[in-house]
Design an enzyme around this catalytic site. Structure first.
Site, PDB file in Angstrom:
ATOM      1  N   CYS A   1       6.069  -6.509  15.559  1.00  0.00           N
ATOM      2  CA  CYS A   1       5.669  -5.530  16.587  1.00  0.00           C
ATOM      3  C   CYS A   1       4.218  -5.817  16.984  1.00  0.00           C
ATOM      4  O   CYS A   1       3.365  -6.086  16.133  1.00  0.00           O
ATOM      5  CB  CYS A   1       5.798  -4.106  16.055  1.00  0.00           C
TER       6      CYS A   1
ATOM      7  N   CYS B   1      -1.006   1.850   7.943  1.00  0.00           N
ATOM      8  CA  CYS B   1      -0.350   0.874   7.087  1.00  0.00           C
ATOM      9  C   CYS B   1      -0.718  -0.553   7.460  1.00  0.00           C
ATOM     10  O   CYS B   1      -0.815  -0.906   8.612  1.00  0.00           O
ATOM     11  CB  CYS B   1       1.152   1.060   7.092  1.00  0.00           C
TER      12      CYS B   1
ATOM     13  N   GLU C   1       0.833  -1.200   0.000  1.00  0.00           N
ATOM     14  CA  GLU C   1       0.000   0.000   0.000  1.00  0.00           C
ATOM     15  C   GLU C   1       0.868   1.249   0.000  1.00  0.00           C
ATOM     16  O   GLU C   1       1.994   1.223   0.497  1.00  0.00           O
ATOM     17  CB  GLU C   1      -0.828   0.044   1.291  1.00  0.00           C
TER      18      GLU C   1
ATOM     19  N   CYS D   1       3.273   8.326   1.513  1.00  0.00           N
ATOM     20  CA  CYS D   1       3.825   7.337   2.444  1.00  0.00           C
ATOM     21  C   CYS D   1       4.032   6.042   1.658  1.00  0.00           C
ATOM     22  O   CYS D   1       3.072   5.476   1.138  1.00  0.00           O
ATOM     23  CB  CYS D   1       2.827   7.154   3.584  1.00  0.00           C
TER      24      CYS D   1
ATOM     25  N   CYS E   1       6.003  -7.823   6.874  1.00  0.00           N
ATOM     26  CA  CYS E   1       7.142  -7.403   7.700  1.00  0.00           C
ATOM     27  C   CYS E   1       7.453  -8.543   8.657  1.00  0.00           C
ATOM     28  O   CYS E   1       6.554  -9.260   9.077  1.00  0.00           O
ATOM     29  CB  CYS E   1       6.769  -6.150   8.500  1.00  0.00           C
TER      30      CYS E   1
ATOM     31  N   CYS F   1       1.211  -3.704  15.374  1.00  0.00           N
ATOM     32  CA  CYS F   1       1.251  -3.415  13.936  1.00  0.00           C
ATOM     33  C   CYS F   1       0.448  -4.434  13.136  1.00  0.00           C
ATOM     34  O   CYS F   1       0.614  -5.640  13.302  1.00  0.00           O
ATOM     35  CB  CYS F   1       2.699  -3.405  13.471  1.00  0.00           C
TER      36      CYS F   1
END
Lengths: 349, 223
Positions: free
Chosen positions: A119, A330, A95, A108, A115, A122
């Site tokens: 975290c 995100c 995105e 952005c 990922c 997230c």
């Protein structure tokens, strides 16, 4: 040759293009011309690059293409924020978010599909790492959208940890600055603090740096961000103290979680840690994600937290939430689109 | 980080998929820490948890060979006397006193292997011996299982091996944990997980779903 089988020139750096033409028996300056056509003039048709010789144009057209990643979906918020979704493979999406404000237009960008940093807060982390984006796929998020020419600022704060893909991120920064002519001062890379990558970013570029902090206490940060076990924040701080931030900006990102990291003790420790640095702290409201043990601190307490930091001399801002109606934070959109899960037989647990 | 030259003391296969590299090393480290490895002339170092307890004047590195990897195919060719560059130690995936549940997948067992002397020294005390769940695809790749089985027999560790493939495969860690009642999870002050991101995500979801406070979960992903 089938167009899909041709090599993609988009995203190559000046050095790579010079090497490419040199290997074709052409003078290296042809690489500079190619670079200028592709990025400065935004021409993606090799035959339209009229100062290249016809034989070189023909050869390049036969072997290569200039392909910017496709947009598969766009959502627009009532506040003007636009969220673009790009398919990277049949099952992985990334995105980007275009955020217009009166005095700036920010894009952005994402640097990875998914990922691996896990975290706790997230949404992208829920995907695991699906794929690394190439410099071309990062630059394409900028070049391929209709607002491209209006964009004044680039922030690497989309999906993925930029410094877990350092090489391609550095190449893309070169593309933005040397190719598209954006100033380094208008580019910010946000990282959780991967030390080898951070060290290269500080040495090899002049872009602004944002560090995701989210707790000033090591043990608590470890629970929120597993990277703390590998690269403790104190080591990140030690590295940052070696650099001059009078000509580039240093900021710390701090999402406030209700009852977790928003106490007076946290505020005092942030002041102690960050006051010696020339920096600012951006306080962020938490975009809730499904099945999370965390919730956002109410707006009033965020403002009180900010007021305390400011009273102690820190530059503290509260970042406005944008595009909440289109899930612009995100990872929210692409995680919904993600269809791949690891196959059970490939797992070791 | 500053890299120093270190001599290879030995290099051999460990199980079916694993490799064990032993390097000359004299700097102090804490169990759970990592080092970075780099071959002379190659940049782009890789990070590995140290897989042996401190005090041996050597460090053991456990890795699996990735055919398309830049470093591991070369690591597997190293012979005693060869030189490799090492930086570190670093990191803070450290043992803590109290009742601990440790969960390791694949080469994620490395930091727990470095904690074996702590277990043997009875650092944890008789009422808080750690519980270790170790998993891999194949039984032969339960690295260090003989050490942990021995500690288990000596009542210094509760050890549960899991295998997901082959003739001895049984329930997965996730299935086994899911079958435990809440008192099992309440017994632990701290849960340490080391393995792939997907393992950490799945286990963390499971643990949070079983009422474990996130403050009690510490994890380390592969780098």
């Amino acid at each position: 040759m089938n167009d899909r089988k041709k090599g993609n020139l988009y995203g190559l750096t000046l050095t790579e293009l010079r090497n490419l033409v040199k290997n074709l028996g052409e003078p290296e300056y042809r690489g500079n011309q190619l670079f200028e056509w592709m990025y400065t003039h935004r021409i993606h048709n090799l035959q339209a690059m009229t100062n290249l010789g016809q034989s070189l144009r023909d050869h390049l057209s036969n072997e290569y293409r200039i392909q910017v990643i496709d947009i598969s979906k766009v959502d627009e918020s009532t506040d003007g924020t636009k969220k673009y979704l790009y398919p990277i493979s049949t099952a992985t999406y990334v995105e980007s978010a275009y955020i217009p404000e009166t005095d700036r237009k920010t894009l952005c960008v994402s640097t990875q599909g998914g990922c691996k940093m896990a975290c706790l807060f997230c949404m992208t982390a829920r995907q695991g790492l699906q794929t690394q984006l190439s410099a071309g796929e990062i630059l394409g998020q900028y070049a391929g959208i209709p607002e491209s020419l209006d964009i004044t600022h680039i922030v690497y704060m989309g999906m993925g940890e930029p410094l877990d893909n350092t090489e391609e991120v550095l190449k893309s920064i070169e593309g933005f600055t040397e190719g598209y002519g954006l100033s380094s001062k208008r580019i910010t890379v946000s990282t959780i603090g991967i030390l080898p990558g951070l060290s290269r970013l500080l040495e090899e570029t002049e872009v602004n740096v944002a560090i995701s902090l989210h707790s000033p206490f090591a043990e608590e940060r470890k629970r929120l961000m597993p990277v703390q076990s590998v690269y403790p924040f104190e080591s990140v701080l030690e590295l940052l103290k070696k650099y001059d931030f009078s000509r580039r900006k240093l900021s710390f990102e701090y999402i406030l979680f209700d009852g977790i990291n928003d106490t007076a003790d946290h505020a005092q420790e942030l002041v102690r840690l960050l006051n010696p640095l020339r920096c600012r702290i951006n306080l962020l409201h938490f975009h809730p994600i499904p099945n999370s043990p965390l919730s956002g601190t109410p707006r009033k307490r965020i403002e009180e937290f900010q007021a305390y930091l400011k009273s102690k001399g820190l530059i503290a801002t509260v970042r406005k939430s944008r595009g909440e109606d289109i899930q612009a934070a995100c990872g929210l959109l692409s995680t919904k689109e993600l269809v791949r899960r690891p196959l059970a037989e490939t797992l070791d647990y | 980080m500053i890299f120093v030259r270190s001599q290879v003391l030995s290099s051999d296969r460990w199980g079916l998929a694993g490799w064990r590299l032993v390097l000359d090393w004299s700097l102090p480290y804490v169990p759970g820490q990592w080092v970075q490895l780099r071959l002379p002339g190659l940049d782009d170092p890789r990070m590995y948890s140290i897989a042996n307890p401190p005090g041996q004047r050597a460090i053991t590195i456990l890795y699996t060979l990735l055919a398309e990897g830049r470093l591991t195919p070369r690591l597997s060719l190293l012979k005693p006397g060869d030189i490799i560059e090492v930086a570190g130690p670093g990191g803070a995936f450290e043992a803590e006193k109290g009742s601990n549940l440790w969960i390791a997948g694949g080469t994620g067992i490395a930091p727990f292997l470095s904690m074996q002397k702590l277990i043997e020294s009875k650092w944890y005390g008789p009422n808080s011996r750690p519980t270790l769940l170790q998993s891999n695809k194949l039984e032969d790749d339960l690295y260090g299982s003989e050490i942990f089985s021995d500690l288990n027999e000596r009542n210094l560790l509760k050890y549960y091996p899991f295998v997901t493939q082959g003739t001895n495969s049984g329930p997965r860690i996730t299935e086994w944990l899911d079958a435990q009642d809440r008192s099992f999870f309440k017994a632990f002050e701290r849960i340490m997980i080391c393995g792939s991101t997907s393992m950490i995500l799945d286990l963390r979801d499971l643990l949070l779903g079983r009422g474990v406070d996130f403050h009690r979960i510490v994890s380390e992903v592969y780098f």
